[in-house]
Motif scaffolding. Structure first.
Motif, PDB file in Angstrom:
ATOM      1  N   GLY A 206       0.782  -1.227   0.000  1.00  0.00           N
ATOM      2  CA  GLY A 206       0.000   0.000   0.000  1.00  0.00           C
ATOM      3  C   GLY A 206       0.811   1.271   0.000  1.00  0.00           C
ATOM      4  N   SER A 207       2.104   1.190   0.348  1.00  0.00           N
ATOM      5  CA  SER A 207       2.891   2.415   0.514  1.00  0.00           C
ATOM      6  C   SER A 207       3.072   3.158  -0.804  1.00  0.00           C
ATOM      7  CB  SER A 207       4.249   2.085   1.137  1.00  0.00           C
ATOM      8  OG  SER A 207       4.978   1.166   0.334  1.00  0.00           O
ATOM      9  N   LEU A 208       3.319   2.442  -1.894  1.00  0.00           N
ATOM     10  CA  LEU A 208       3.534   3.112  -3.175  1.00  0.00           C
ATOM     11  C   LEU A 208       2.252   3.761  -3.685  1.00  0.00           C
ATOM     12  CD1 LEU A 208       6.110   1.288  -3.022  1.00  0.00           C
ATOM     13  CD2 LEU A 208       6.002   1.215  -5.513  1.00  0.00           C
ATOM     14  N   LEU A 209       1.133   3.103  -3.449  1.00  0.00           N
ATOM     15  CA  LEU A 209      -0.137   3.655  -3.900  1.00  0.00           C
ATOM     16  C   LEU A 209      -0.434   4.969  -3.178  1.00  0.00           C
ATOM     17  CD1 LEU A 209      -2.389   2.817  -5.894  1.00  0.00           C
ATOM     18  CD2 LEU A 209      -3.627   1.875  -3.937  1.00  0.00           C
ATOM     19  N   VAL A 210      -0.209   4.985  -1.874  1.00  0.00           N
ATOM     20  CA  VAL A 210      -0.425   6.210  -1.098  1.00  0.00           C
ATOM     21  C   VAL A 210       0.504   7.311  -1.588  1.00  0.00           C
ATOM     22  CG1 VAL A 210      -0.297   7.229   1.201  1.00  0.00           C
ATOM     23  CG2 VAL A 210      -1.270   4.945   0.916  1.00  0.00           C
TER      24      VAL A 210
END
Length: 284
Positions: A206-210
């Motif tokens: 989820g970190s890259l999407l955020v």
């Protein structure tokens, strides 16, 4: 309207990426109208250890009766339920396809999929139009200037069916976070697409999407947004869109499919419950 309850038998298993298995099933019973719309949700019933196939709840006229029948099965024999999106229904047949993300053998669904072979049997509850989510893009031309679909690999089956349902001339942006480049899948649509693949390569889910949402200047105009994937990332992106970009809440369809470091059988957090209340309020 009743909710279908039927048995499935594996007819083929195709490893479409190193971490995704597409399993084709033949259903014992499946009405012609079932599974023809995009983003169709269903529940798979997995056998308990020692069972060759799961026990299934009896079909009920009451659409929620299946769950009471499910709870009536003795706990030691009660099948394990997991939610999935129908990837494809083959017209004129009882054959369906469901994609499994293979993330180790700790969970019952991934462990089963790692070893799945023709002849294996599961149960299925749904899909049903009664519980089908509203497709947010059905009249997008009236309500929005552009569409955005975003999520991780668990969202790909739903994203693919939504894209396939979009009409020619629609404009859609697709942002998908996956483990690495090998997890890319082909996405097709009659709409005009701009697809971004985000590769974690060891970063936290989820970190890259955020980061992509925080670092990118979004197109002008009012969007319709569909978000799904890891619950914390979905929550953070939705908050950014509302508070940072001024996107109306009613323009965002969001679902936390899974939780990092928590299983589906773990108790919901306060944030999970708040999300569920907000989704319920927006659908009423």
């Amino acid at each position: 309207m009743t909710l279908p309850v039927t048995r499935l038998q594996v007819v083929a298993v195709d490893r479409i990426t190193p971490r995704t298995a597409r399993v084709a099933f033949e259903a014992e019973e499946l009405a012609d109208t079932v599974g023809t719309a995009p983003d169709q949700q269903l529940k798979l019933c997995f056998p308990r250890p020692g069972q060759r196939e799961p026990l299934l709840p009896a079909g009920q006229d009451d659409p929620m009766g299946w769950y009471q029948a499910y709870l009536a099965i003795p706990e030691a024999e009660r099948p394990v339920l997991r939610s999935f999106t129908l990837r494809r229904r083959h017209p004129g047949t009882r054959r369906i396809e469901i994609d499994f993300v293979l993330h180790g053998d700790a969970g019952p669904a991934a462990a089963w999929a790692l070893r799945a072979a023709p002849g294996d049997r599961l149960g299925m509850v749904g899909p049903s139009a009664l519980y089908a989510p509203a497709v947010p893009f059905a009249e997008a031309g009236k309500d929005a200037d552009w569409l955005l679909l975003a999520g991780d690999e668990t969202a790909l089956p739903a994203v693919a069916t939504l894209l396939e349902a979009l009409p020619e001339g629609e404009r859609a942006y697709v942002w998908i976070e996956v483990a690495d480049r090998a997890e890319r899948q082909e996405l097709t649509s009659r709409a005009e697409l701009e697809v971004r693949w985000l590769y974690r390569d060891g970063a936290a889910p989820g970190s890259l999407l955020v980061e992509e949402f925080r670092d990118t200047v979004l197109p002008g105009g009012e969007p319709l947004v569909w978000l799904a994937g890891e619950a914390g990332a979905v929550r953070a992106v939705r908050r950014f869109l509302i508070e940072g970009e001024g996107v109306p809440k009613e323009n965002i369809d969001f679902t936390g499919y899974w939780r990092h470091r928590l299983g589906q059988d773990d108790a919901p957090t306060e944030e999970d419950l708040a999300d569920a209340r907000e989704r319920l309020a927006s659908s009423s």
